[in-house]
Design an enzyme around this catalytic site. Structure first.
Site, mmCIF file in Angstrom:
data_model
loop_
_atom_site.group_PDB
_atom_site.id
_atom_site.type_symbol
_atom_site.label_atom_id
_atom_site.label_comp_id
_atom_site.label_asym_id
_atom_site.label_seq_id
_atom_site.Cartn_x
_atom_site.Cartn_y
_atom_site.Cartn_z
ATOM 1 N N TYR A 119 0.830 -1.206 0.000
ATOM 2 C CA TYR A 119 0.000 0.000 0.000
ATOM 3 C C TYR A 119 0.863 1.253 0.000
ATOM 4 C CZ TYR A 119 -3.740 3.265 0.698
ATOM 5 O OH TYR A 119 -4.613 4.299 0.508
ATOM 6 N N PHE A 148 -6.762 21.640 -24.711
ATOM 7 C CA PHE A 148 -7.042 20.211 -24.783
ATOM 8 C C PHE A 148 -8.301 19.976 -23.952
ATOM 9 C CE2 PHE A 148 -6.917 15.744 -23.711
ATOM 10 C CZ PHE A 148 -6.831 15.223 -24.983
ATOM 11 N N THR A 149 -9.122 19.019 -24.393
ATOM 12 C CA THR A 149 -10.464 18.834 -23.814
ATOM 13 C C THR A 149 -10.451 18.753 -22.283
ATOM 14 O OG1 THR A 149 -10.194 16.482 -24.251
ATOM 15 C CG2 THR A 149 -11.418 17.769 -25.885
ATOM 16 N N ASP A 168 2.316 20.498 -20.335
ATOM 17 C CA ASP A 168 1.588 19.253 -20.539
ATOM 18 C C ASP A 168 2.580 18.345 -21.263
ATOM 19 O OD1 ASP A 168 0.121 17.090 -21.384
ATOM 20 O OD2 ASP A 168 -1.670 18.251 -21.871
ATOM 21 N N LYS A 217 0.278 7.888 -23.457
ATOM 22 C CA LYS A 217 0.699 8.293 -24.809
ATOM 23 C C LYS A 217 2.184 7.961 -24.984
ATOM 24 C CE LYS A 217 -3.365 10.149 -24.174
ATOM 25 N NZ LYS A 217 -3.667 11.560 -24.027
ATOM 26 N N ARG A 238 -12.617 15.478 -34.133
ATOM 27 C CA ARG A 238 -11.976 16.569 -33.409
ATOM 28 C C ARG A 238 -12.426 17.856 -34.083
ATOM 29 N NH1 ARG A 238 -11.690 15.090 -28.643
ATOM 30 N NH2 ARG A 238 -9.817 14.159 -27.800
ATOM 31 N N PHE A 247 -18.317 14.932 -26.487
ATOM 32 C CA PHE A 247 -17.918 14.048 -27.597
ATOM 33 C C PHE A 247 -17.839 12.583 -27.190
ATOM 34 C CE2 PHE A 247 -13.538 13.516 -26.141
ATOM 35 C CZ PHE A 247 -13.372 14.634 -25.333
HETATM 36 C C1 LIG Z 1 -4.602 12.406 -23.452
HETATM 37 C C2 LIG Z 1 -4.164 13.745 -23.114
HETATM 38 C C3 LIG Z 1 -4.488 14.327 -21.883
HETATM 39 C C4 LIG Z 1 -5.388 13.660 -20.848
HETATM 40 O O1 LIG Z 1 -4.855 12.478 -20.371
HETATM 41 P P1 LIG Z 1 -5.743 11.208 -19.929
HETATM 42 O O2 LIG Z 1 -4.722 10.182 -19.568
HETATM 43 O O3 LIG Z 1 -6.576 10.817 -21.114
HETATM 44 O O4 LIG Z 1 -6.583 11.615 -18.769
HETATM 45 C C5 LIG Z 1 -3.991 15.597 -21.628
HETATM 46 N N1 LIG Z 1 -3.244 16.244 -22.524
HETATM 47 C C6 LIG Z 1 -2.931 15.722 -23.718
HETATM 48 C C7 LIG Z 1 -2.088 16.484 -24.665
HETATM 49 C C8 LIG Z 1 -3.386 14.458 -24.067
HETATM 50 O O5 LIG Z 1 -3.077 13.951 -25.264
#
Ligand SMILES: *Cc1c(COP(=O)(O)O)cnc(C)c1O
Length: 467
Positions: A82, A134-135, A225, A268, A392, A459
């Site tokens: 843990y 970004f969303t 980011d 990613k 998109r 979306f």
């Molecule tokens: C995917 C992504 C996010 C969000 O990450 P999640 O793991 O899907 O929550 C943030 N910024 C960028 C540029 C992304 O491609």
């Protein structure tokens, strides 16, 4: 463990994969009738289709990478304690070495880190500039009481512009905001590496250097980011003067060293199926993040992840930062992009690192943006060949919280996202054939009407019917 690719290989050989296949995953083939039934059932939203009905899955490159034998071996080394898991300390040391930040807080994925950072840094009424939205990032800024302000260069909004650094920040736009609201209402600038919504487009080191100087002058932190920053580093190496002989690792560190912290979706660049983290250099911000993470994610040494997930991520960082991995990654995306271009398909240029973006406005000029051309095209590609892509455009951009109207973004795109180390060149050929066949009958394609609209990130779950 991983040799760097020598100049000879880079210049004269193709981008062939630096790995071979040990295990395969069987796919189910479907008929056109089955796919039509499936997309109707899914309300013409590819996010709501079932994976079993998909042949080639280009929905996203998020969490869909194939892990290596070494990553799987790492999974067996999971220390599922843990607190104080060995894998946390390993991940922490790798992140400190490769990304260079002082403090690490793991999270279950990127938006978990965005949530922590937004809640800690943003006050009600603040303005958060960013190089395109970004969303999930923007939503967390808004939920924390902030207002996102787009300060990306104009070229980013023009799909036909070949500008090599469409991810750059426009310093004049940033300065206009700072003059307008005052630097004390700008808690940080949100800088995204290899801007996803612009088509996977990098910022340059020269631009970051200017941004750093500006932010130092006004005492504004830069929060990166970092989700796709290894891919950004690769493009700097390819395109920016003075970087051709630097390694991806060195360039990545140079970027991070000019910023004050980051959020990361490890799903990613980092070649894992789940995971993320928040990093910073500031003691006070770190203490707050460590405290908040236990409320929403889990203890600060696992943040919603299993020990094995953190181990796979640490190994993923080592693999993702090699030149040979990046050459094959970008090579495959370019292979697909160039073939589509040769077939006359309108795509966003220059070709980015993680996806090909089809310009749906140009593909379907007869469909009004409020009839969701990109959404309609994504559904059509699924019906044609079981290829799952993502909208998109107008659906993803959502409504303005002020006017309640659709945001009508300049870019109305369908994203063909390539998972890392998953598909072959022959799969890419099938994609080209399918897109070309749909293009030939584009005049028959009709727009869509939204019949269900969720409140957040519509979306993902919105439903449509053909007009
Ligand atoms: C995917 C992504 C996010 C969000 O990450 P999640 O793991 O899907 O929550 C943030 N910024 C960028 C540029 C992304 O491609």
């Amino acid at each position: 463990m991983f040799r760097l690719m020598n100049e000879h290989t880079t210049k004269h050989h193709s981008w062939a994969e630096p790995y071979k296949i040990k295990m395969v995953e069987l796919l189910r083939m479907t008929t056109r009738e089955e796919r039509l039934a499936a997309i109707r059932e899914a309300g013409y939203n590819t996010f709501l289709t079932r994976s079993r009905d998909v042949y080639i899955d280009l929905l996203t490159d998020s969490g869909t990478s194939a892990m290596s034998d070494r990553q799987w071996a790492g999974m067996m080394m999971g220390d599922e304690a843990y607190s104080g898991s060995e894998n946390f300390y390993h991940l922490e040391s790798v992140v400190q070495e490769y990304y260079g930040y002082k403090y690490l807080v793991p999270t279950h994925q990127g938006r978990g880190a965005e949530h922590l950072m937004s809640q800690i840094l943003i006050q009600e009424g603040d303005h958060v500039p960013g190089n395109m939205y970004f969303t999930t990032t923007r939503l967390h800024q808004e939920l924390a009481g902030g207002k996102f302000v787009d300060v990306i260069v104009d070229e980013a909004h023009d799909p036909a512009s070949e500008f090599p650094f469409k991810g750059n920040v426009d310093l004049a736009k940033l300065d206009a905001l700072v003059q307008d609201v005052g630097a004390d209402r700008v808690p940080y600038i949100s800088l995204e590496g290899n801007v996803n919504m612009a088509g996977g487009q990098p910022f340059s080191m020269a631009n970051l250097r200017e941004l750093r100087a500006y932010c130092d002058k006004h005492d504004i932190p830069i929060m990166l980011d970092a989700t796709r920053t290894i891919e950004n580093a690769w493009f700097i190496r390819e395109r920016e003067e003075g970087y051709a002989s630097k390694s991806v690792r060195e360039i990545l560190r140079e970027i991070c060293d000019m910023t004050d912290g980051c959020t990361m979706s490890a799903k990613k660049d980092l070649l894992v199926n789940i995971g993320g983290f928040f990093c910073c250099n500031d003691d006070e911000v770190f203490r707050k993040a460590q405290n908040l993470v236990v409320v929403y994610e889990g203890l600060h040494t696992y943040g919603g992840l299993a020990g094995r997930d953190m181990e796979a991520m640490a190994q993923g960082i080592l693999e993702a930062t090699t030149e040979e991995h990046m050459a094959a990654r970008v090579g495959q995306v370019r292979y697909l992009g160039r073939k589509l271009e040769a077939a006359g398909i309108p795509i966003v240029k220059p070709i980015g690192s993680h996806a090909i973006f089809i310009d749906a406005r140009q593909f379907l000029p007869h469909i009004d943006q409020d009839d969701y051309p990109a959404q309609a095209l994504a559904a059509e590609l699924f019906i044609e060949a079981g290829i799952r892509t993502m909208e998109r455009g107008n659906v993803s951009a959502g409504r303005s919280p002020v006017t309640g109207e659709n945001r009508h973004p300049k870019l109305e795109l369908v994203r063909l996202t390539i998972p890392r180390r998953v598909y072959t060149q022959a799969h890419m050929d099938v994609v080209v054939e399918a897109v070309t066949d749909v293009y030939a009958r584009r005049d028959e394609i009709r727009g869509l009407k939204m019949v269900y609209e969720p409140e957040y990130l519509r979306f993902f779950q919105a439903r449509f019917e053909p007009l």
